[in-house]
Design a protein around this motif. Structure first.
Motif, short mmCIF file in Angstrom:
data_model
loop_
_atom_site.label_atom_id
_atom_site.label_comp_id
_atom_site.label_asym_id
_atom_site.label_seq_id
_atom_site.Cartn_x
_atom_site.Cartn_y
_atom_site.Cartn_z
N SER A 176 57.29 9.37 -44.04
CA SER A 176 58.20 10.16 -43.21
C SER A 176 58.19 9.63 -41.79
O SER A 176 57.12 9.41 -41.21
CB SER A 176 57.76 11.64 -43.22
OG SER A 176 57.81 12.17 -44.53
N PHE A 177 59.37 9.43 -41.22
CA PHE A 177 59.52 8.92 -39.86
C PHE A 177 60.55 9.78 -39.15
O PHE A 177 61.75 9.66 -39.38
CB PHE A 177 60.01 7.47 -39.89
CG PHE A 177 59.23 6.58 -40.83
CD1 PHE A 177 58.07 5.94 -40.43
CD2 PHE A 177 59.67 6.39 -42.13
CE1 PHE A 177 57.37 5.11 -41.29
CE2 PHE A 177 58.98 5.56 -43.00
CZ PHE A 177 57.83 4.93 -42.58
N LYS A 178 60.09 10.65 -38.29
CA LYS A 178 60.98 11.55 -37.56
C LYS A 178 61.91 12.26 -38.54
O LYS A 178 61.49 13.08 -39.34
CB LYS A 178 61.75 10.79 -36.48
CG LYS A 178 60.88 10.33 -35.33
CD LYS A 178 61.70 9.79 -34.17
CE LYS A 178 60.79 9.44 -33.00
NZ LYS A 178 61.56 8.94 -31.83
N ASP A 179 63.22 11.89 -38.52
CA ASP A 179 64.18 12.55 -39.42
C ASP A 179 64.49 11.70 -40.66
O ASP A 179 65.46 11.98 -41.37
CB ASP A 179 65.49 12.83 -38.67
CG ASP A 179 65.28 13.79 -37.51
OD1 ASP A 179 64.40 14.67 -37.65
OD2 ASP A 179 65.97 13.66 -36.50
N ALA A 180 63.70 10.68 -40.91
CA ALA A 180 63.99 9.76 -42.01
C ALA A 180 62.83 9.73 -42.99
O ALA A 180 61.66 9.85 -42.60
CB ALA A 180 64.27 8.36 -41.48
N ILE A 181 63.15 9.53 -44.27
CA ILE A 181 62.13 9.50 -45.33
C ILE A 181 62.38 8.29 -46.23
O ILE A 181 63.50 8.01 -46.64
CB ILE A 181 62.18 10.78 -46.20
CG1 ILE A 181 61.88 12.01 -45.34
CG2 ILE A 181 61.19 10.69 -47.35
CD1 ILE A 181 62.03 13.32 -46.09
N TRP A 182 61.28 7.54 -46.51
CA TRP A 182 61.34 6.44 -47.47
C TRP A 182 60.41 6.77 -48.62
O TRP A 182 59.22 6.94 -48.45
CB TRP A 182 60.92 5.12 -46.80
CG TRP A 182 60.79 3.98 -47.76
CD1 TRP A 182 61.46 3.81 -48.95
CD2 TRP A 182 59.91 2.86 -47.65
NE1 TRP A 182 61.07 2.65 -49.56
CE2 TRP A 182 60.12 2.03 -48.79
CE3 TRP A 182 58.98 2.45 -46.68
CZ2 TRP A 182 59.44 0.84 -48.99
CZ3 TRP A 182 58.30 1.25 -46.89
CH2 TRP A 182 58.52 0.46 -48.03
N GLN A 183 61.00 6.88 -49.81
CA GLN A 183 60.25 7.17 -51.02
C GLN A 183 60.20 5.91 -51.87
O GLN A 183 61.24 5.39 -52.29
CB GLN A 183 60.91 8.30 -51.81
CG GLN A 183 60.15 8.72 -53.06
CD GLN A 183 58.89 9.53 -52.75
OE1 GLN A 183 58.86 10.25 -51.75
NE2 GLN A 183 57.88 9.43 -53.58
N GLU A 184 59.01 5.39 -52.11
CA GLU A 184 58.85 4.17 -52.91
C GLU A 184 58.35 4.55 -54.30
O GLU A 184 57.30 5.17 -54.44
CB GLU A 184 57.85 3.23 -52.22
CG GLU A 184 57.79 1.85 -52.86
CD GLU A 184 56.77 0.96 -52.15
OE1 GLU A 184 56.80 -0.25 -52.39
OE2 GLU A 184 55.94 1.48 -51.39
N VAL A 186 65.38 5.89 -51.27
CA VAL A 186 64.50 5.73 -52.43
C VAL A 186 64.63 4.29 -52.91
O VAL A 186 65.74 3.79 -53.12
CB VAL A 186 64.88 6.70 -53.57
CG1 VAL A 186 63.85 6.61 -54.69
CG2 VAL A 186 64.98 8.12 -53.04
N THR A 187 63.49 3.62 -53.11
CA THR A 187 63.51 2.24 -53.60
C THR A 187 62.49 2.09 -54.72
O THR A 187 61.59 2.92 -54.88
CB THR A 187 63.17 1.24 -52.48
OG1 THR A 187 61.78 1.36 -52.15
CG2 THR A 187 64.02 1.48 -51.24
#
Length: 318
Positions: free
Chosen positions: A5-13, A88-89
């Motif tokens: 989670s980065f501020k208002d952004a989310i990366w789901q691996e 999502v990656t």
């Protein structure tokens, strides 16, 4: 799997696009099901976009970001789903390249405020990896350029075909990045265009395209040069054979004539018949030679031979 989670952004691996953990983030529609089926055996890039509902736009697809130039099926694929809420990656193999350093990527993502910027960070590092590999390719191209001048033979032509195939693979890879960049702008508009990482990665992609196109033109020029040299050599060989055949025509013609075994051949009884035949053959040959030289049909051959002889003498003196 990891969730960042980065501020208002989310990366789901996630592990793979067909895993349930990956699928739960995706909308349930026909395009999505089609992509999941196609992603099982990816041989070309896949890209879909959904702009039907403002504020809920999304793009998803599969990008081939690494291809072994010697093995068709040895490739790495980047599966992704990008919306305004989440990126999502699939699980990326960060060990295959020093440019794909996960800690460095997470550090770049730290201050990003949108999933679009997270996506552009990943694409930017992938395209950087391609740029570094193209630098190595550039060294091979330079060596080949000098090899054409110093030793132009069949092996050189084979090497040209190898690098030509490789540059076409680079072009194919880079076009996938360009398509995603354009699709992101098409889908998210100004929200993407104004992002710092979008601008940086877009410039990097454009630079990569410029290099690939330049090297492709250079290789095409090498092929043209090789064709010109091959045609010139072929013409010189044919011209030489033609001149030699013409010069020896009197020998073959008179030899065939006097080689007949008829009884009534007056030349057989001549005292100086042998000498006369030699003089006639030599005179005919000399006449043909000067005739061809006068018409300029032997000039290039003689000059080429003279230059080679002069070059050998200079080397012997030195």
């Amino acid at each position: 799997m990891p969730r960042y989670s980065f501020k208002d952004a989310i990366w789901q691996e996630e592990g793979d696009v067909r895993d349930q953990e990956f699928l739960k983030f995706l909308p349930d529609n026909q395009k999505m099901h089609s992509w999941i089926r196609e992603s099982r055996d990816v041989s070309v890039n896949i890209l879909h976009a959904d702009t039907s509902e403002q504020g809920n736009e999304a793009i998803w697809g599969s990008l081939i970001y690494r291809q072994n130039p010697k093995k068709k099926n040895d490739l790495n694929v980047f599966h992704f789903y990008l919306s305004r809420d989440i990126l999502v990656t699939n699980e990326l193999n960060f060990d295959i390249d020093e440019d794909l350093d996960k800690q460095s990527i997470l550090k770049q993502m730290k201050e990003k405020e949108s999933t679009i910027e997270l996506m552009m960070v990943l694409l930017g590092d992938m395209i950087s990896s391609i740029l570094h590999q193209i630098d190595v390719f550039e060294e091979q191209l330079r060596d080949l350029l000098w090899e054409i001048r110093e030793r132009n033979d069949k092996n050189t032509l084979d090497r040209i075909e190898v690098v030509r195939h490789e540059i076409l693979l680079w072009q194919n890879l880079v076009m996938g990045f360009l398509e995603i960049k354009m699709a992101i702008f098409e889908t998210f508009g100004e929200d993407a265009e104004n992002g710092k990482e979008y601008i940086r990665t877009s410039t990097r992609i454009d630079r990569c395209i410029m290099l690939v196109r330049s090297y492709k033109d250079e290789i095409n020029n090498m092929v043209d040069m090789e064709n010109v040299v091959a045609n010139y050599r072929g013409n010189e060989i044919m011209k030489t054979l033609t001149v030699l055949t013409t010069l020896f025509t009197p020998v073959m013609a008179f030899g065939a004539l006097w080689g007949m075994n008829f009884k009534n051949m007056p030349e057989l009884e001549w005292t100086y018949g042998y000498l006369a035949s030699l003089i006639l053959i030599i005179a005919s040959t000399v006449f043909l030679y000067f005739y061809l030289k006068h018409r300029g049909w032997t000039g290039d051959i003689l000059k080429t031979a003279l230059k080679k002889g002069t070059k050998v003498k200079k080397q012997q003196r030195s």
